[in-house]
Design a protein around this motif. Structure first.
Motif, mmCIF file in Angstrom:
data_model
loop_
_atom_site.group_PDB
_atom_site.id
_atom_site.type_symbol
_atom_site.label_atom_id
_atom_site.label_comp_id
_atom_site.label_asym_id
_atom_site.label_seq_id
_atom_site.Cartn_x
_atom_site.Cartn_y
_atom_site.Cartn_z
ATOM 1 N N CYS A 137 -17.086 -28.217 6.835
ATOM 2 C CA CYS A 137 -15.686 -28.267 6.658
ATOM 3 C C CYS A 137 -14.923 -29.220 7.759
ATOM 4 O O CYS A 137 -15.529 -29.576 8.764
ATOM 5 C CB CYS A 137 -15.011 -26.983 6.468
ATOM 6 S SG CYS A 137 -15.261 -26.196 8.119
ATOM 7 N N VAL A 138 -13.811 -29.422 7.385
ATOM 8 C CA VAL A 138 -13.355 -30.221 8.460
ATOM 9 C C VAL A 138 -13.078 -29.611 9.658
ATOM 10 O O VAL A 138 -13.162 -30.655 10.722
ATOM 11 C CB VAL A 138 -11.686 -30.591 7.858
ATOM 12 C CG1 VAL A 138 -10.775 -29.313 7.682
ATOM 13 C CG2 VAL A 138 -11.205 -31.800 8.738
ATOM 14 N N LEU A 139 -13.013 -28.386 10.016
ATOM 15 C CA LEU A 139 -13.037 -27.727 11.387
ATOM 16 C C LEU A 139 -14.394 -28.291 11.973
ATOM 17 O O LEU A 139 -14.392 -28.542 13.229
ATOM 18 C CB LEU A 139 -12.936 -26.256 11.186
ATOM 19 C CG LEU A 139 -12.817 -25.500 12.400
ATOM 20 C CD1 LEU A 139 -11.721 -25.754 13.288
ATOM 21 C CD2 LEU A 139 -13.048 -23.947 11.995
ATOM 22 N N TRP A 140 -15.569 -27.882 11.168
ATOM 23 C CA TRP A 140 -16.751 -28.138 12.115
ATOM 24 C C TRP A 140 -16.847 -29.637 12.360
ATOM 25 O O TRP A 140 -17.483 -30.060 13.564
ATOM 26 C CB TRP A 140 -17.863 -27.546 11.179
ATOM 27 C CG TRP A 140 -17.663 -26.080 11.060
ATOM 28 C CD1 TRP A 140 -18.160 -25.369 10.051
ATOM 29 C CD2 TRP A 140 -17.292 -25.212 12.196
ATOM 30 N NE1 TRP A 140 -18.033 -24.006 10.163
ATOM 31 C CE2 TRP A 140 -17.385 -23.904 11.536
ATOM 32 C CE3 TRP A 140 -16.683 -25.279 13.540
ATOM 33 C CZ2 TRP A 140 -16.878 -22.700 12.158
ATOM 34 C CZ3 TRP A 140 -16.537 -24.005 14.122
ATOM 35 C CH2 TRP A 140 -16.463 -22.923 13.318
ATOM 36 N N SER A 141 -16.472 -30.494 11.471
ATOM 37 C CA SER A 141 -16.589 -31.986 11.726
ATOM 38 C C SER A 141 -15.609 -32.401 13.021
ATOM 39 O O SER A 141 -15.941 -32.959 13.772
ATOM 40 C CB SER A 141 -16.092 -32.779 10.749
ATOM 41 O OG SER A 141 -16.940 -32.883 9.474
ATOM 42 N N GLY A 142 -14.623 -31.882 13.112
ATOM 43 C CA GLY A 142 -13.675 -31.938 14.067
ATOM 44 C C GLY A 142 -14.175 -31.426 15.495
ATOM 45 O O GLY A 142 -14.314 -32.203 16.631
ATOM 46 N N ALA A 143 -15.004 -30.286 15.478
ATOM 47 C CA ALA A 143 -15.443 -29.823 16.717
ATOM 48 C C ALA A 143 -16.625 -30.708 17.204
ATOM 49 O O ALA A 143 -16.859 -31.052 18.141
ATOM 50 C CB ALA A 143 -16.106 -28.401 16.289
ATOM 51 N N THR A 144 -17.354 -31.162 15.743
ATOM 52 C CA THR A 144 -18.812 -32.127 16.263
ATOM 53 C C THR A 144 -18.196 -33.323 17.077
ATOM 54 O O THR A 144 -18.574 -33.800 17.903
ATOM 55 C CB THR A 144 -19.432 -32.484 15.221
ATOM 56 O OG1 THR A 144 -19.667 -31.090 14.495
ATOM 57 C CG2 THR A 144 -20.774 -32.985 15.456
ATOM 58 N N LEU A 145 -17.039 -33.834 16.320
ATOM 59 C CA LEU A 145 -16.531 -35.141 17.102
ATOM 60 C C LEU A 145 -15.995 -34.935 18.488
ATOM 61 O O LEU A 145 -16.088 -35.966 19.307
ATOM 62 C CB LEU A 145 -15.421 -35.626 15.927
ATOM 63 C CG LEU A 145 -15.943 -36.304 14.768
ATOM 64 C CD1 LEU A 145 -14.751 -36.679 14.073
ATOM 65 C CD2 LEU A 145 -16.414 -37.800 15.157
ATOM 66 N N ALA A 146 -15.478 -33.650 18.573
ATOM 67 C CA ALA A 146 -15.065 -33.264 19.906
ATOM 68 C C ALA A 146 -15.753 -33.346 21.175
ATOM 69 O O ALA A 146 -15.884 -33.858 22.098
ATOM 70 C CB ALA A 146 -14.181 -31.962 20.189
#
Lengths: 292, 255
Positions: A137-146
């Motif tokens: 989901c977008v949350l985990w994508s954001g976390a990975t990009l972080a």
């Protein structure tokens, strides 16, 4: 009197520069020619959704990475003792992290955020309900990009903090500031432009990355923009990849793909331009003739 | 030796090491209240190291180790129960190079006050004005308190730094070669100011200029190779130095 060798070397350098500039111009020009028309006339639903998704995931990435990255830089620059082994290890780890290929971050995100953290949350919060957090989901994508953005933020922020002259810290300390107060009232504000440069560069890099979101949340197509952090999302970079490789009719998808590329380029180039302006300001501030 | 004024600050057996290398050894020196004491000696003699030990500024250099005592009104500032922040509020410091903080002139003067959680704006400006007047810079900046501190000249910046230090009303003022980056005119103003300041503060002045030490100080202490060689009333130290090294230094044959 210039020697012949110097002149040849100079000519070679100019040639290299010209090649580079021409390549860049060729890429931008061909994309612009194909893409802008599609941007104006084509069906823009997918593109709009992908742009929104990119914005959402970049926002989450920024939220996760900036506080953590800046605080780590503050620790490394202001509090860590350079001769400690742990400090050297942290610094080496950060630099190593910067060199990891982005696809590896994608796999890490899937393993750590989606499967470990997500499924773990599900077991605790929603037992027996299936996957709520435990799927891409977008949350985990954001976390990975972080995680990908962290080393950029840490390295540039630490350098910006180190450029703050020690006299400034001592001025604050001598006026009765604690170490923490000296850091947050003097060092960090003085390093602000440099820190911001790193942040914007990191955002620019993160916004354009596709590999880390491949398995962690990007979707080929979603009917609407993500309104929930646990929803999958469309992304400009991934959209471009999908249009170019997954389409049944590759030729008809070309204008749309070019339009996506134009938009993606515009986003990353403008973020880099912002970073350049900020860096310029940081340099001006650091030089003694900076007045007013 | 009899002294009319009580002792404000006293170093007892003070030694400082950097990475196990001793740069100041076993210095004992008492400073009388409301007086100016000049610390003189050739470069690297330990006088600045000594000065920075007096307000615990070495706390933040990981390689520095301080031994001995510094008594402020009879209490050791290096006692484990004493907070360095409290010490530095009572012992202010002015540095060699003017080091205004980024921000306006007013921001600089009120920095220490704002740290002490003084939020009352009108009292802040009042106290800022008092400090700027005391540092003899008020007339030059009264119309542009909001301007950047970096827009001032070097001499003005240094007086601003003095104003900033005295705004929090310390009891002792440490000055580390405050005029070394200034022109003669600005130096003259700072020296006049020091003479003025000693009415209220105990001033410790590190200086490379023997003439300056003679002009402004009541007492002079001569440091050489990390040790305190000689101290006494300034006139006596310059006119009738007891120690051979002091003689050579004040007559210009070493240093």
């Amino acid at each position: 009197m210039k020697r012949a060798g110097d002149r040849v070397l100079g000519a070679l350098c100019a040639l290299a520069l010209a090649l580079l500039a021409l390549t860049l111009i060729a890429i931008v020009a061909s994309l612009a020619r194909e893409g802008t028309a599609a941007l104006v006339t084509g069906t823009r639903d997918g593109l709009a959704l992908a742009a929104l998704g990119t914005a959402a995931v970049t926002f989450i990435m920024t939220l996760c990475s900036v506080p953590l990255g800046v605080l780590t830089a503050v620790y490394l620059a202001e509090f860590a003792r350079d001769e400690d082994r742990s400090t050297r290890w942290i610094r080496a780890a950060v630099r190593a992290l910067a060199g990891v290929p982005s696809i590896v971050f994608g796999l890490f995100g899937l393993g750590f955020f989606v499967l470990f953290v997500g499924r773990g949350l599900d077991r605790v919060l929603y037992p027996g309900l299936g996957a709520v957090f435990g799927r891409p989901c977008v949350l985990w994508s954001g976390a990975t990009l972080a995680v990908l953005a962290l080393p950029v933020i840490i390295v540039t922020s630490e350098e910006a903090l180190r450029r703050v002259p020690n006299e400034q810290r001592e001025a604050a300390l001598a006026l009765g500031a604690s170490r923490i107060e000296a850091t947050f009232r003097v060092s960090l504000p003085a390093a602000r432009a440099g820190v911001l440069t790193g942040v914007v560069l990191a955002i620019g890099r993160g916004a354009g990355e596709v590999a880390p979101i491949l398995f962690t949340g990007a979707a080929n197509f979603t009917p609407e923009a993500p309104t929930d952090a646990r929803a999958m999302f469309m992304h400009l970079g991934f959209h471009l990849y999908a249009l170019s490789t997954q389409s049944t009719d590759a030729a008809s998808a070309r204008p749309a793909a070019a339009a996506t590329a134009v938009l993606l380029l515009a986003v990353t180039l403008s973020l880099n331009a912002v970073a350049l302006v900020l860096r310029d300001r940081a340099v001006k501030r650091a030089s003694p003739e900076a007045r007013r | 030796m009899t002294r009319a004024k009580p002792i404000k600050l006293e170093a007892r057996g003070l030694s400082v090491e950097f990475a196990a290398k001793r740069v100041l050894s076993d210095v004992s020196l008492a400073l009388a209240e409301r007086s100016v004491t000049a610390l003189i000696g050739p470069s690297g003699c330990g006088k600045s190291t000594f000065l920075r030990a007096l307000n615990r500024l070495h706390d933040h250099s990981p390689s520095a180790a301080v031994h001995g005592q510094v008594l402020l009104d009879g209490e050791d500032i290096y006692h484990p129960d004493v907070d360095a922040v409290v010490v530095r509020r009572r012992i202010g410091m002015v540095f060699q190079r003017p080091n205004p903080l980024p921000g306006s002139i007013l921001d600089n003067v009120t920095f220490g006050l704002r740290l002490a959680a003084s939020r009352d704006r009108s009292s802040l400006t009042d106290r800022a004005e008092r400090a700027l007047r005391a540092a003899a810079i008020w007339d030059e900046v009264r119309d542009r308190l909001g301007a950047s501190a970096l827009s001032l000249s070097g001499g003005q910046q240094q007086r601003l730094c003095i104003a900033r230090a005295i705004a929090i009303e310390p009891e002792v003022l440490l000055m580390d070669e405050p005029c070394s980056a200034l022109d003669p005119l600005a130096t003259e103003r700072i020296e006049a100011l020091i003479t003025e300041l000693k009415r209220r503060y105990t001033v410790v002045l590190v200086t490379h200029s023997l003439a300056q030490a003679r002009r402004v100080s009541d007492e002079t202490a001569f440091f050489y190779l990390g040790a305190l060689i000689e101290r006494g009333p300034t006139d006596r130290v310059f006119e009738d130095p007891q120690h051979e090294k002091t003689q050579q230094y004040v007559r210009g044959s070493i240093g």
